[in-house]
Design a protein around this motif. Sequence first.
Motif, PDB file in Angstrom:
ATOM      1  N   UNK A  42      26.909  41.414  31.717  1.00  0.00           N
ATOM      2  CA  UNK A  42      28.150  40.853  31.176  1.00  0.00           C
ATOM      3  C   UNK A  42      29.153  41.953  30.832  1.00  0.00           C
ATOM      4  N   UNK A  43      28.665  43.071  30.335  1.00  0.00           N
ATOM      5  CA  UNK A  43      29.537  44.198  30.014  1.00  0.00           C
ATOM      6  C   UNK A  43      30.231  44.717  31.272  1.00  0.00           C
ATOM      7  N   UNK A  44      29.518  44.650  32.412  1.00  0.00           N
ATOM      8  CA  UNK A  44      30.050  45.163  33.680  1.00  0.00           C
ATOM      9  C   UNK A  44      31.230  44.345  34.197  1.00  0.00           C
ATOM     10  N   UNK A  45      31.237  43.046  33.930  1.00  0.00           N
ATOM     11  CA  UNK A  45      32.233  42.146  34.533  1.00  0.00           C
ATOM     12  C   UNK A  45      33.677  42.583  34.324  1.00  0.00           C
ATOM     13  N   UNK A  46      34.139  42.843  33.094  1.00  0.00           N
ATOM     14  CA  UNK A  46      35.551  43.215  32.931  1.00  0.00           C
ATOM     15  C   UNK A  46      35.908  44.539  33.593  1.00  0.00           C
ATOM     16  N   UNK A  47      34.949  45.469  33.648  1.00  0.00           N
ATOM     17  CA  UNK A  47      35.211  46.736  34.325  1.00  0.00           C
ATOM     18  C   UNK A  47      35.354  46.515  35.827  1.00  0.00           C
ATOM     19  N   UNK A  48      34.427  45.747  36.400  1.00  0.00           N
ATOM     20  CA  UNK A  48      34.482  45.463  37.835  1.00  0.00           C
ATOM     21  C   UNK A  48      35.764  44.721  38.194  1.00  0.00           C
ATOM     22  N   UNK A  49      36.167  43.780  37.342  1.00  0.00           N
ATOM     23  CA  UNK A  49      37.391  43.016  37.582  1.00  0.00           C
ATOM     24  C   UNK A  49      38.611  43.922  37.544  1.00  0.00           C
ATOM     25  N   UNK A  50      38.662  44.807  36.566  1.00  0.00           N
ATOM     26  CA  UNK A  50      39.802  45.713  36.436  1.00  0.00           C
ATOM     27  C   UNK A  50      39.910  46.657  37.630  1.00  0.00           C
ATOM     28  N   UNK A  51      38.765  47.177  38.066  1.00  0.00           N
ATOM     29  CA  UNK A  51      38.764  48.082  39.215  1.00  0.00           C
ATOM     30  C   UNK A  51      39.180  47.342  40.480  1.00  0.00           C
ATOM     31  N   UNK A  52      38.680  46.118  40.668  1.00  0.00           N
ATOM     32  CA  UNK A  52      39.045  45.321  41.842  1.00  0.00           C
ATOM     33  C   UNK A  52      40.533  44.997  41.855  1.00  0.00           C
ATOM     34  N   UNK A  53      41.091  44.679  40.683  1.00  0.00           N
ATOM     35  CA  UNK A  53      42.521  44.385  40.598  1.00  0.00           C
ATOM     36  C   UNK A  53      43.351  45.607  40.943  1.00  0.00           C
ATOM     37  N   UNK A  54      42.913  46.771  40.471  1.00  0.00           N
ATOM     38  CA  UNK A  54      43.628  47.994  40.779  1.00  0.00           C
ATOM     39  C   UNK A  54      43.582  48.308  42.261  1.00  0.00           C
ATOM     40  N   UNK A  55      42.424  48.087  42.866  1.00  0.00           N
ATOM     41  CA  UNK A  55      42.277  48.345  44.306  1.00  0.00           C
ATOM     42  C   UNK A  55      43.148  47.388  45.117  1.00  0.00           C
TER      43      UNK A  55
END
Length: 237
Positions: free
Chosen positions: A218-231
Amino acid sequence: MSNQAEKLKGGLVVSCQALPNEPLHSSFIMGRMALAAAQGGAKGIRANTKEDIAEIRKNVDLPIIGIVKRDYPDSKVYITPTMKEVDELMTAPPEILALDATGALRPGGVTLDAFYHAVREKYPNQLLMADCSTVEEALYADRLGFDFIGPTMVGYTEQSKGDLIAADDFAILRRILSEAKHAVIAEGNINTPEKAKRVMELGCYCVVVGSIITRPQLITIPFAKAVAEAAAEKTEG
């Protein structure tokens, strides 16, 4: 109140739980998770099942809030729902035993009132915590005589759907604190150090923090989302 339970006062309790469908499901892993929490400054652990509690005790000497999560087809109650779960926990008794106190009927149509008195009669010296979802449920549990009251289930029941413990500067929690006679343990979506600090300032006995510390998926989700949005933005640009 036991000396161990008193150690929770003013401290952080880390919920070390992983259900069978989660990647960290293992009593061994929960034991190590509890050790990591203790090294980080936790003063207590909330744990699920007697197996996890036994393993956690091999790793840390901290007071434990114990539960058993189990689903029954005829009830919405899943946190220590019947005497079977209570009996299981009492083979490795936690300092505090937590029960669903939302007011929903338990398996077999048993009311909270009847269940509470049955547990008290069978285990008169066991400290009990009420996991509630509304102010009314919390105050009812307080009148019944639970040693600790917690808004653990806020947002997880039909009657509290959409509610958040932190909404309006913890309005639900502040009302419980102002009217309850027993100690209040803050628990439920407390996902920042600032929120944890605030509930202690309001007068809670201690604060329980779980997923934001112990559920890496669950901790990973917002980080992964932020990185995907930036990409995605970079690609579009």
